[in-house]
Design a protein around this motif. Structure first.
Motif, mmCIF file in Angstrom:
data_model
loop_
_atom_site.group_PDB
_atom_site.id
_atom_site.type_symbol
_atom_site.label_atom_id
_atom_site.label_comp_id
_atom_site.label_asym_id
_atom_site.label_seq_id
_atom_site.Cartn_x
_atom_site.Cartn_y
_atom_site.Cartn_z
ATOM 1 N N LYS A 77 0.831 -1.204 0.000
ATOM 2 C CA LYS A 77 0.000 0.000 0.000
ATOM 3 C C LYS A 77 0.872 1.264 0.000
ATOM 4 O O LYS A 77 0.809 2.086 0.910
ATOM 5 C CB LYS A 77 -0.924 0.008 1.223
ATOM 6 C CG LYS A 77 -1.861 -1.174 1.330
ATOM 7 C CD LYS A 77 -2.882 -1.187 0.198
ATOM 8 C CE LYS A 77 -3.825 -2.366 0.337
ATOM 9 N NZ LYS A 77 -4.763 -2.447 -0.804
ATOM 10 N N PRO A 78 1.695 1.438 -1.042
ATOM 11 C CA PRO A 78 2.567 2.622 -1.082
ATOM 12 C C PRO A 78 1.788 3.920 -1.301
ATOM 13 O O PRO A 78 2.347 5.005 -1.121
ATOM 14 C CB PRO A 78 3.481 2.337 -2.274
ATOM 15 C CG PRO A 78 2.684 1.443 -3.159
ATOM 16 C CD PRO A 78 1.874 0.585 -2.235
ATOM 17 N N ASN A 79 0.507 3.807 -1.667
ATOM 18 C CA ASN A 79 -0.297 5.009 -1.906
ATOM 19 C C ASN A 79 -0.803 5.642 -0.608
ATOM 20 O O ASN A 79 -1.231 6.808 -0.603
ATOM 21 C CB ASN A 79 -1.494 4.671 -2.793
ATOM 22 C CG ASN A 79 -2.409 3.626 -2.164
ATOM 23 O OD1 ASN A 79 -1.922 2.612 -1.660
ATOM 24 N ND2 ASN A 79 -3.706 3.844 -2.187
ATOM 25 N N LEU A 80 -0.748 4.898 0.508
ATOM 26 C CA LEU A 80 -1.197 5.444 1.791
ATOM 27 C C LEU A 80 -0.080 6.273 2.430
ATOM 28 O O LEU A 80 1.108 5.985 2.231
ATOM 29 C CB LEU A 80 -1.599 4.319 2.741
ATOM 30 C CG LEU A 80 -2.860 3.534 2.377
ATOM 31 C CD1 LEU A 80 -3.084 2.395 3.365
ATOM 32 C CD2 LEU A 80 -4.076 4.451 2.340
ATOM 33 N N PRO A 81 -0.431 7.282 3.221
ATOM 34 C CA PRO A 81 0.614 8.057 3.924
ATOM 35 C C PRO A 81 1.401 7.170 4.880
ATOM 36 O O PRO A 81 0.904 6.144 5.363
ATOM 37 C CB PRO A 81 -0.199 9.108 4.690
ATOM 38 C CG PRO A 81 -1.477 9.236 3.936
ATOM 39 C CD PRO A 81 -1.774 7.853 3.422
ATOM 40 N N GLY A 82 2.640 7.560 5.142
ATOM 41 C CA GLY A 82 3.452 6.842 6.115
ATOM 42 C C GLY A 82 3.153 7.319 7.531
ATOM 43 O O GLY A 82 2.723 8.451 7.753
ATOM 44 N N VAL A 83 3.369 6.440 8.487
ATOM 45 C CA VAL A 83 3.133 6.755 9.898
ATOM 46 C C VAL A 83 4.406 7.320 10.513
ATOM 47 O O VAL A 83 5.498 6.757 10.337
ATOM 48 C CB VAL A 83 2.698 5.498 10.673
ATOM 49 C CG1 VAL A 83 2.623 5.776 12.173
ATOM 50 C CG2 VAL A 83 1.357 5.006 10.158
#
Length: 305
Positions: free
Chosen positions: A258-264
């Motif tokens: 899921k590289p499209n989601l923001p990183g934490v």
């Protein structure tokens, strides 16, 4: 908790009737063997804890508290004062802790918040689906109790204060996060396939504890990257720019799906993690600031049934 349980199994000092607050205070009904006022240090292998996978060793120091911290079980009158200024809180603290020991040390069966809010695993204690239903696909309604020890007056005959300790219970319900759900799956369950905004994620997921799947370390969500984690970079030890997902895939052999989601962003270290590599840590209530309108409405509906 893990460390204390292992000490009770391996060290003679920790045998007997002990009452532990899971932080820094240990009460005992008898003198602890080998503790005579001087500090004593116990050393354990780091394998006896799971909070810090990089720990080299574990040290626990213990020493006897001052006499003023000792309490006596028959001194209930000291816990009562008409103007509340002269009350002794020590005995009440011990009694409240004593009535929490079983849920404290059975984390697989109970979720405890503080010393007064206890929620059992619904599946282990006979609750039906309609009593502790799911709230959406990432939360469930926990059912439990709020408890506290109170001092009651008895017959109060002339010249005699007939005090007694009583355990007061009240049924509670609360929304809780699913344990060990991948954070990427939780986000999809909450928002569907649309990528939510950074502000929305920060409001509804901030301060959730997560466990990294690649190192089993615990982090606290402090925020999210401004764009997808697939475009996030950092400076390596040679001051060269490196993609976040390339780092994790090359060093740990994992695939970021899921590289499209923001990183934490970890609240303490400020390290960045893909949501694929984080699982929601067990035993977490949904805080008021984390509750969406849908969650709040679902919980209200459950409470009115």
């Amino acid at each position: 908790t893990e460390i204390f349980v292992n000490l009770t199994k391996s060290e003679a000092t920790f045998k007997g009737n002990l009452i532990y607050d899971r932080a820094a205070i240990l009460f005992s009904t008898q003198n602890l063997r080998g503790i005579d006022g001087a500090e004593k240090v116990f050393r354990l292998s780091p394998k006896y804890q799971s909070v810090c996978p990089d720990a080299v060793r574990v040290e626990v120091s213990i020493k006897q508290a001052a006499d003023s911290f000792q309490v006596t079980s028959n001194d209930l009158v000291s816990s009562v004062n008409a103007d509340f200024k002269g009350e002794s809180k020590g005995l009440m603290e011990v009694l409240n802790l004593a009535t929490s020991q079983i849920p404290f040390f059975l984390p697989q069966d109970f979720i405890t918040h503080g010393i007064g809010n206890i929620y059992p695993d619904p599946s282990r204690y006979g609750f039906h689906e309609n009593e502790a239903p799911s709230i959406g696909n990432d939360k469930y309604n926990g059912i439990g109790l709020s408890k506290g020890v109170k001092i009651l007056e008895g017959t109060n005959k002339p010249g005699n204060k007939d005090y007694m300790a009583a355990l007061v219970l009240d049924v509670k319900k609360t929304a809780s996060h699913f344990d060990e759900q991948l954070l990427s799956e939780k986000i999809i369950a909450m928002y569907g396939n649309a990528v939510p905004s950074r502000a929305l994620l920060a409001r509804e997921l901030k301060d959730i504890r997560c466990i990294t799947t690649h190192k089993k370390a615990t982090i606290l969500i402090g925020g999210f990257t401004t764009g997808p984690v697939g475009k996030a970079t950092f400076q390596d030890k040679d001051s060269k720019s490196m993609a976040i997902i390339s780092y994790y895939e090359s060093k740990y052999g994992v695939k970021i799906s899921k590289p499209n989601l923001p990183g934490v962003i970890d609240k303490h270290t400020r390290n960045i993690y893909p949501t694929d590599l984080l699982k929601v840590a067990p035993n977490q209530r949904v805080k008021a600031i984390q509750a969406s309108r849908d969650t709040a409405d679902a919980l209200i509906k459950v409470l009115t049934i």
